[in-house]
Enzyme design. Structure first.
Site, PDB file in Angstrom:
ATOM      1  N   ASP A 116      13.570  32.222 -49.213  1.00 27.62           N
ATOM      2  CA  ASP A 116      14.091  30.898 -49.509  1.00 27.62           C
ATOM      3  C   ASP A 116      13.871  30.693 -51.003  1.00 27.62           C
ATOM      4  O   ASP A 116      12.755  30.877 -51.491  1.00 27.62           O
ATOM      5  CB  ASP A 116      13.251  29.887 -48.714  1.00 27.62           C
ATOM      6  CG  ASP A 116      13.997  28.647 -48.326  1.00 27.62           C
ATOM      7  OD1 ASP A 116      14.760  28.149 -49.164  1.00 27.62           O
ATOM      8  OD2 ASP A 116      13.789  28.168 -47.201  1.00 27.62           O
ATOM      9  N   ASP A 218      18.224  26.823 -51.634  1.00 27.80           N
ATOM     10  CA  ASP A 218      17.980  25.429 -51.266  1.00 27.80           C
ATOM     11  C   ASP A 218      18.923  24.489 -52.025  1.00 27.80           C
ATOM     12  O   ASP A 218      19.115  24.644 -53.237  1.00 27.80           O
ATOM     13  CB  ASP A 218      16.528  25.102 -51.643  1.00 27.80           C
ATOM     14  CG  ASP A 218      16.015  23.818 -51.040  1.00 27.80           C
ATOM     15  OD1 ASP A 218      15.895  23.748 -49.811  1.00 27.80           O
ATOM     16  OD2 ASP A 218      15.724  22.875 -51.821  1.00 27.80           O
ATOM     17  N   GLU A 282      22.356  26.485 -48.852  1.00 26.52           N
ATOM     18  CA  GLU A 282      22.231  25.221 -48.121  1.00 26.52           C
ATOM     19  C   GLU A 282      23.138  24.207 -48.806  1.00 26.52           C
ATOM     20  O   GLU A 282      22.863  23.780 -49.925  1.00 26.52           O
ATOM     21  CB  GLU A 282      20.789  24.710 -48.115  1.00 26.52           C
ATOM     22  CG  GLU A 282      20.627  23.560 -47.139  1.00 26.52           C
ATOM     23  CD  GLU A 282      19.471  22.618 -47.470  1.00 26.52           C
ATOM     24  OE1 GLU A 282      19.026  21.917 -46.561  1.00 26.52           O
ATOM     25  OE2 GLU A 282      19.034  22.547 -48.628  1.00 26.52           O
ATOM     26  N   HIS A 346      13.803  23.792 -39.989  1.00 30.65           N
ATOM     27  CA  HIS A 346      12.545  23.070 -40.183  1.00 30.65           C
ATOM     28  C   HIS A 346      12.740  21.613 -40.605  1.00 30.65           C
ATOM     29  O   HIS A 346      11.759  20.908 -40.809  1.00 30.65           O
ATOM     30  CB  HIS A 346      11.720  23.814 -41.251  1.00 30.65           C
ATOM     31  CG  HIS A 346      12.431  23.809 -42.576  1.00 30.65           C
ATOM     32  ND1 HIS A 346      13.609  24.507 -42.793  1.00 30.65           N
ATOM     33  CD2 HIS A 346      12.171  23.166 -43.734  1.00 30.65           C
ATOM     34  CE1 HIS A 346      14.024  24.288 -44.022  1.00 30.65           C
ATOM     35  NE2 HIS A 346      13.171  23.484 -44.621  1.00 30.65           N
ATOM     36  N   ASP A 347      13.984  21.191 -40.779  1.00 32.38           N
ATOM     37  CA  ASP A 347      14.251  19.799 -41.165  1.00 32.38           C
ATOM     38  C   ASP A 347      14.820  18.973 -40.015  1.00 32.38           C
ATOM     39  O   ASP A 347      14.929  17.748 -40.128  1.00 32.38           O
ATOM     40  CB  ASP A 347      15.295  19.750 -42.306  1.00 32.38           C
ATOM     41  CG  ASP A 347      14.788  20.353 -43.603  1.00 32.38           C
ATOM     42  OD1 ASP A 347      13.574  20.304 -43.848  1.00 32.38           O
ATOM     43  OD2 ASP A 347      15.623  20.877 -44.362  1.00 32.38           O
TER      44      ASP A 347
HETATM   45  C1  NOJ Z   1      15.963  21.285 -48.188  1.00 30.34           C
HETATM   46  C2  NOJ Z   1      14.816  21.892 -47.446  1.00 30.34           C
HETATM   47  O1  NOJ Z   1      15.288  22.457 -46.259  1.00 30.34           O
HETATM   48  C3  NOJ Z   1      13.813  20.785 -47.209  1.00 30.34           C
HETATM   49  O2  NOJ Z   1      12.792  21.178 -46.334  1.00 30.34           O
HETATM   50  C4  NOJ Z   1      13.264  20.349 -48.535  1.00 30.34           C
HETATM   51  O3  NOJ Z   1      12.392  19.261 -48.347  1.00 30.34           O
HETATM   52  C5  NOJ Z   1      14.396  19.933 -49.478  1.00 30.34           C
HETATM   53  N1  NOJ Z   1      15.486  20.844 -49.473  1.00 30.34           N
HETATM   54  C6  NOJ Z   1      13.895  19.836 -50.889  1.00 30.34           C
HETATM   55  O4  NOJ Z   1      13.645  21.115 -51.399  1.00 30.34           O
END
Ligand code: NOJ
Length: 552
Positions: A116, A218, A282, A346-347
């Site tokens: 990542d 990211d 992402e 994970h979000d």
């Molecule tokens: C996306 C990530 O998946 C998340 O976990 C993170 O808090 C934010 N970007 C900021 O990097």
């Protein structure tokens, strides 16, 4: 009788057949959230040593690649998405030697490693930011985004951070505000400065040279900001109380400014200078497939290999919406691009919690692993893990601390390895509480149960590997779709597979007899993991929430 549980599927996959397809198109990518995967030193936090201990499991499971959420040196304000050195491993996770050994051991087993990478922002403790904030004329000042206070002394504009509050923080010493789209501890880099780009790319090459097989980038689409710093307009769809408060404004100026595609293409060139590496970006949580297309670029390999498709994550769980989305998306991915699907990360809330339970999660698994496109599986999804309620006083996630009710901890609890204390995750005190389901839903127990959801994932992954129709084959949705069902054929020269998914809780009989001359087929997999039989396709029987794969 359970037949497919530990079955070794026999047959040749796409690669063995000598067909030209990169690993990241045919293989399945497994996301590891290292803090919660396996602890090897008893501090209650997962680490690289723990991942190495579990490579046997991952190899058995049948995934192709491991995507590791950030393990770089970090003060952990956002659990690693605040990087203070892109070329160092945080001691919490281990050492650079541990990392090199992990890569070597994974490669020896045929598993790829994807890191990542977090280019939009650094930690406020990164040496670049410490220098930048030291004075207005520091040579690195312009590596970040600074602006003077407004006429009343407040933030330069109305931009808000994703985790609550303004996206600007005043640096008292130098009298200017700096921009942070996330926490104040995550200042945004300024990608209009060529030195920033070079420095970040050098740090990416550090890992490519060490043999990593690609990056998940990211918030890659959000890196350029409006140079005029114009105010964001209100979001007309925002509903107070229901929505995350940070969605009150539309982020039209605070991110993704014109030029973003050219910038992503420059990142792509860094990755593509190395053989056989992948870029996964992402991008915004788009629910309209058309919005994802531009991120493929205008010809092969120009922009992102896999612009993340969060479409399934955003759909309501019902056959019609899922079907409409998949059909539209599959048709719109450009011929030089490649689709991808993901149910969880994970979000986001856990898949099984979002779709109504473990039976529906099995159906979702069969869908994910039989669609045309690279599939992503988030750790624990294969066990049917559900959200874990975290009392507010135990919440760790900064988003959950700032905005009670929106914690992402629910999906980040430790992996369940066995029925022992702390599910075999740690001998110490786990950093987040464990689900009380772990004594039943864990790797050891589920591996021994031929009809478990884990056995289903294992069987689907194994079958997919040896079935080019399921990896490289075309996707043909049937013309007639009964209510509450999704039926499609995957077709590759010489083989056809029907996938029939019953989204309703009621048993039903479907007539798909026209798919073969003798109206018959062979059911090779069921989400219930209890049948393998010849079937009369004119009366194909499906139980509630059952899905089947049928050889035609
Ligand atoms: C996306 C990530 O998946 C998340 O976990 C993170 O808090 C934010 N970007 C900021 O990097």
């Amino acid at each position: 009788m359970a037949r497919n549980a530990d079955r070794q599927w026999k047959g040749k996959g796409v690669t063995e057949q000598g067909l030209d397809a990169p690993w990241w198109k045919t293989g399945v990518i497994y996301q590891i959230y290292p803090r919660s995967f396996q602890d090897s030193n008893g501090d209650g936090i997962g680490d690289l040593g723990g991942i190495r201990q579990r490579l046997d499991y991952l190899e058995w499971l049948g995934v192709a690649a491991l995507w590791l959420s950030p393990i770089y040196e970090s003060p952990m304000a956002d659990f690693g998405y605040d990087v203070s050195d892109y070329t160092a491993i945080d001691p919490m996770f281990g050492t650079i030697d541990d990392f090199d050994e992990l890569v070597a051991e994974a490669h020896a087993r045929g598993l790829k490693i994807i890191m990542d990478f977090v280019p939009n922002h650094t930690s406020n403790l990164h040496r670049w930011f410490l220098e930048a904030r030291s004075s207005r004329d520091n040579p690195k000042r312009d590596w970040y985004i600074w602006a003077d206070p407004n006429a009343r002394g407040g933030p330069p504009n109305n931009w808000m951070g994703y985790f609550g509050g303004p996206a600007w923080t005043l640096d008292e010493k130098t009298g200017q505000y700096y921009l942070h789209n996330f926490l104040p501890e995550q200042p945004d880099l300024n990608y209009r400065n060529p030195e920033v780009k070079e420095a970040v790319w050098d740090d990416m090459r550090f890992w490519l040279d060490r043999g990593v097989d690609g990056f998940r980038l990211d918030v890659i689409d959000r890196m350029l900001k409006d140079p005029q710093l114009r105010n964001n307009p209100p979001n007309p769809d925002f509903v107070q109380q229901r929505d995350n408060p940070t969605q009150a404004l539309k982020r039209v100026y605070s991110e993704g400014a014109p030029g973003i595609h050219e910038l992503i293409q420059e990142f792509q060139q860094v990755v593509k200078a190395y053989h056989d590496r992948v870029s996964i970006g992402e991008i915004q949580y788009f629910s309209d497939p058309e919005d994802m297309v531009p991120f493929y670029g205008e010809s092969e390999s120009i922009e992102l290999d896999l612009p993340f498709n969060f479409g399934l994550l955003l759909q309501h769980w019902n056959a019609e919406t899922v079907r409409n989305f998949v059909v539209a998306y599959d048709a719109i991915v450009p011929s030089w691009g490649w689709p991808n699907y993901v149910w969880g990360n994970h979000d986001q809330h856990r898949l099984a919690s979002r779709v109504g339970g473990k039976a529906q999660a099995r159906l979702a698994a069969m869908l994910l692993l039989t669609l045309r496109g690279t599939a992503f599986v988030y750790q624990g999804e294969e066990l049917g893990m559900e959200n874990v309620e975290i009392p507010q006083e135990l919440v760790q996630d900064p988003q959950g601390k700032n905005m009670p009710g929106f914690t992402r901890d629910v999906t980040r609890t430790p992996m369940h390895w066995n029925a022992d204390v702390n599910a075999g995750f740690t001998t110490g005190k786990p950093w987040l509480p464990l689900s009380d389901e772990y004594p039943t839903f864990n790797v050891e127990t589920e591996r021994a149960n031929p009809t478990s959801i884990l056995s289903l994932y294992h069987a689907l992954l194994g079958y997919r590997k040896i079935t080019p129709a399921l990896t490289m084959g075309a996707l043909h949705p049937l013309d007639e779709q009964p209510d509450n069902a999704f039926l499609y054929v995957r077709e590759y020269p010489g083989e056809r597979r029907l996938v029939a998914l019953n989204f309703s809780g009621e048993a039903r009989t479907l007539n798909v007899g026209n798919l073969t001359p003798d109206h018959s087929g062979r059911v090779v997999l069921s989400t219930a993991m209890d049948r393998e039989e010849n079937a009369d396709l004119m009366t194909l029987h499906l139980r509630g929430y059952e899905g089947v794969v049928v050889e035609l």
